[in-house]
Design an enzyme around this catalytic site. Sequence first.
Site, PDB file in Angstrom:
ATOM      1  CG  ASN A 121      -6.783  -0.599   1.664  1.00  0.00           C
ATOM      2  OD1 ASN A 121      -6.090  -0.098   0.776  1.00  0.00           O
ATOM      3  ND2 ASN A 121      -6.264  -1.231   2.705  1.00  0.00           N
TER       4      ASN A 121
ATOM      5  CB  CYS B 117      -0.937   0.021   1.197  1.00  0.00           C
ATOM      6  SG  CYS B 117      -2.066  -1.366   1.220  1.00  0.00           S
TER       7      CYS B 117
ATOM      8  CG  HIS C 183      -3.178   3.548   2.828  1.00  0.00           C
ATOM      9  ND1 HIS C 183      -3.760   3.328   1.603  1.00  0.00           N
ATOM     10  CD2 HIS C 183      -3.165   2.334   3.456  1.00  0.00           C
ATOM     11  CE1 HIS C 183      -4.078   2.054   1.480  1.00  0.00           C
ATOM     12  NE2 HIS C 183      -3.730   1.431   2.597  1.00  0.00           N
TER      13      HIS C 183
HETATM   14  C1  LIG Z   1     -10.002  -5.499   9.480  1.00  0.00           C
HETATM   15  C2  LIG Z   1     -10.632  -4.573  10.504  1.00  0.00           C
HETATM   16  C3  LIG Z   1     -11.651  -3.686   9.874  1.00  0.00           C
HETATM   17  C4  LIG Z   1     -11.316  -5.416  11.577  1.00  0.00           C
HETATM   18  O1  LIG Z   1     -11.856  -4.561  12.566  1.00  0.00           O
HETATM   19  P1  LIG Z   1     -11.654  -4.916  14.105  1.00  0.00           P
HETATM   20  O2  LIG Z   1     -12.393  -3.908  14.869  1.00  0.00           O
HETATM   21  O3  LIG Z   1     -10.177  -5.038  14.314  1.00  0.00           O
HETATM   22  O4  LIG Z   1     -12.397  -6.258  14.215  1.00  0.00           O
HETATM   23  P2  LIG Z   1     -11.810  -7.672  14.696  1.00  0.00           P
HETATM   24  O5  LIG Z   1     -10.897  -8.225  13.663  1.00  0.00           O
HETATM   25  O6  LIG Z   1     -11.304  -7.527  16.101  1.00  0.00           O
HETATM   26  O7  LIG Z   1     -13.125  -8.512  14.709  1.00  0.00           O
HETATM   27  C5  LIG Z   1     -14.201  -8.219  15.605  1.00  0.00           C
HETATM   28  C6  LIG Z   1     -15.332  -9.168  15.292  1.00  0.00           C
HETATM   29  O8  LIG Z   1     -15.939  -8.763  14.056  1.00  0.00           O
HETATM   30  C7  LIG Z   1     -16.034  -9.882  13.196  1.00  0.00           C
HETATM   31  N1  LIG Z   1     -15.949  -9.434  11.813  1.00  0.00           N
HETATM   32  C8  LIG Z   1     -14.829  -9.301  11.038  1.00  0.00           C
HETATM   33  N2  LIG Z   1     -15.201  -8.881   9.832  1.00  0.00           N
HETATM   34  C9  LIG Z   1     -16.525  -8.719   9.838  1.00  0.00           C
HETATM   35  C10 LIG Z   1     -17.466  -8.306   8.884  1.00  0.00           C
HETATM   36  N3  LIG Z   1     -17.116  -7.951   7.641  1.00  0.00           N
HETATM   37  N4  LIG Z   1     -18.770  -8.264   9.251  1.00  0.00           N
HETATM   38  C11 LIG Z   1     -19.167  -8.605  10.476  1.00  0.00           C
HETATM   39  N5  LIG Z   1     -18.312  -9.023  11.425  1.00  0.00           N
HETATM   40  C12 LIG Z   1     -17.017  -9.073  11.106  1.00  0.00           C
HETATM   41  C13 LIG Z   1     -14.878 -10.768  13.601  1.00  0.00           C
HETATM   42  O9  LIG Z   1     -15.140 -12.120  13.194  1.00  0.00           O
HETATM   43  C14 LIG Z   1     -14.908 -10.622  15.091  1.00  0.00           C
HETATM   44  O10 LIG Z   1     -15.922 -11.439  15.609  1.00  0.00           O
HETATM   45  P3  LIG Z   1     -15.713 -12.216  16.995  1.00  0.00           P
HETATM   46  O11 LIG Z   1     -15.531 -11.138  18.019  1.00  0.00           O
HETATM   47  O12 LIG Z   1     -16.974 -13.002  17.135  1.00  0.00           O
HETATM   48  O13 LIG Z   1     -14.476 -13.044  16.796  1.00  0.00           O
HETATM   49  C15 LIG Z   1      -9.540  -3.705  11.187  1.00  0.00           C
HETATM   50  O14 LIG Z   1      -8.742  -4.516  12.004  1.00  0.00           O
HETATM   51  C16 LIG Z   1      -8.639  -3.029  10.209  1.00  0.00           C
HETATM   52  O15 LIG Z   1      -9.081  -2.168   9.473  1.00  0.00           O
HETATM   53  N6  LIG Z   1      -7.348  -3.343  10.254  1.00  0.00           N
HETATM   54  C17 LIG Z   1      -6.331  -2.693   9.453  1.00  0.00           C
HETATM   55  C18 LIG Z   1      -6.639  -2.827   8.026  1.00  0.00           C
HETATM   56  C19 LIG Z   1      -5.588  -2.229   7.251  1.00  0.00           C
HETATM   57  O16 LIG Z   1      -5.177  -1.162   7.527  1.00  0.00           O
HETATM   58  N7  LIG Z   1      -5.144  -2.927   6.280  1.00  0.00           N
HETATM   59  C20 LIG Z   1      -4.257  -2.540   5.303  1.00  0.00           C
HETATM   60  C21 LIG Z   1      -3.125  -1.772   5.731  1.00  0.00           C
HETATM   61  S1  LIG Z   1      -2.607  -1.247   4.240  1.00  0.00           S
END
Ligand SMILES: CC(C)(COP(=O)(O)OP(=O)(O)OC[C@H]1O[C@@H](n2cnc3c(N)ncnc32)[C@H](O)[C@@H]1OP(=O)(O)O)[C@@H](O)C(=O)NCCC(=O)NCCS
Length: 330
Positions: free
Chosen positions: A287, A115, A257
């Site tokens: 993203n 990214c 980003h």
């Molecule tokens: C991926 C992201 C959105 C997840 O959000 P989060 O708040 O960290 O959520 P978690 O991964 O802790 O998951 C929380 C819960 O939501 C659930 N969940 C994940 N994706 C989901 C979706 N699309 N819809 C519903 N629930 C979802 C998970 O299964 C988890 O459930 P559980 O508690 O029963 O296990 C977040 O971590 C993120 O944006 N990370 C960085 C992404 C990024 O920057 N990537 C690229 C860098 S270039």
Amino acid sequence: MNNVKAVITGIGSYAPERVMSNSDFEKLVDTSDEWIRTRTGISERRIKADGAGTSDLAHEASKKALKRAGLEPEDLDLILFGTVTPDYQVPSAACILQEKMGAFNAAAMDVGAACASFIFGLATGSAYISAGLYERILVIGAESLSTITDYKDRSTCVLFGDGAGAVVLESRNGSTKEGILGTVIRTDGRHSKLLWIPAGGSVRPVRPDNVNDPGLFLEMAGNEVFKLAVRAMCSAAEEACRRADVAIEDVDLVIPHQANIRIINALTKRLNLPEDKVFINIEKYGNTSSASVPLALDEAYSSGRIKAGDNVLMVAFGGGMAWGATLVRL
Ligand SMILES: CC(C)(COP(=O)(O)OP(=O)(O)OC[C@H]1O[C@@H](n2cnc3c(N)ncnc32)[C@H](O)[C@@H]1OP(=O)(O)O)[C@@H](O)C(=O)NCCC(=O)NCCS
């Protein structure tokens, strides 16, 4: 002071027409519009047409950037193409684009920093110009993330979209006030498996017996990436400002980003920035990896949010881990 400096003389972007909304994902995986919007800030993303390559998206963005710079493709002497989704493994997306554009006086190569590839491309292009090796460089960030997204994995599939952005860098006298004033790029390979595609490379190549390997898609430890992203983008932003000798209060617009609205909000808070100095368009595109910063830069420029003379701070973070920032005066 350097005798020559890299100045941005043209900006362009392109987003494919097909829109995939949050409600479309409700039919694919166990998710909801409400979860996606509140946890990520994304409402919709764009998906490229079947059969199109990343170079086609880049071509559209590049035409616009060249037109604004008042240049023809043959004027270019280097093309730097940031992408994790090239048209083919060989040759580079840059060479495919060179052919499509007819930019036959340029050398062309891909820049791989996930990214952060566009920021790495700017740093590379700017260094080549300062060294006097090239004078007119096209720097691109373009992606077809839909081709490496697992639409069965709800934790990643809702995040990604396709798009492209490009800028023209030109050599100008070092005493000019505009141009790339400060840039920083960093990596930390210890975290390489937090965001990766395990299969399809030399370690686990694609063979007839593993074409359904789920490892052929992007995998991410979202939570850990999230925390690293905030810290790294914050320190890169501060370092780019220091190198440019521009106080953060004198930055007119920060273009981060667009990975997650909560990452952008955390960065805004840590850098003590007023919200109106931070550009956000994640709701429309999700993203788009290396395309996200130049796509946002073009939107900010085309809408009049930034103009000649403004200090713009671009900052990105991604797989590698790789991150960086660039302070440019337009
Ligand atoms: C991926 C992201 C959105 C997840 O959000 P989060 O708040 O960290 O959520 P978690 O991964 O802790 O998951 C929380 C819960 O939501 C659930 N969940 C994940 N994706 C989901 C979706 N699309 N819809 C519903 N629930 C979802 C998970 O299964 C988890 O459930 P559980 O508690 O029963 O296990 C977040 O971590 C993120 O944006 N990370 C960085 C992404 C990024 O920057 N990537 C690229 C860098 S270039």
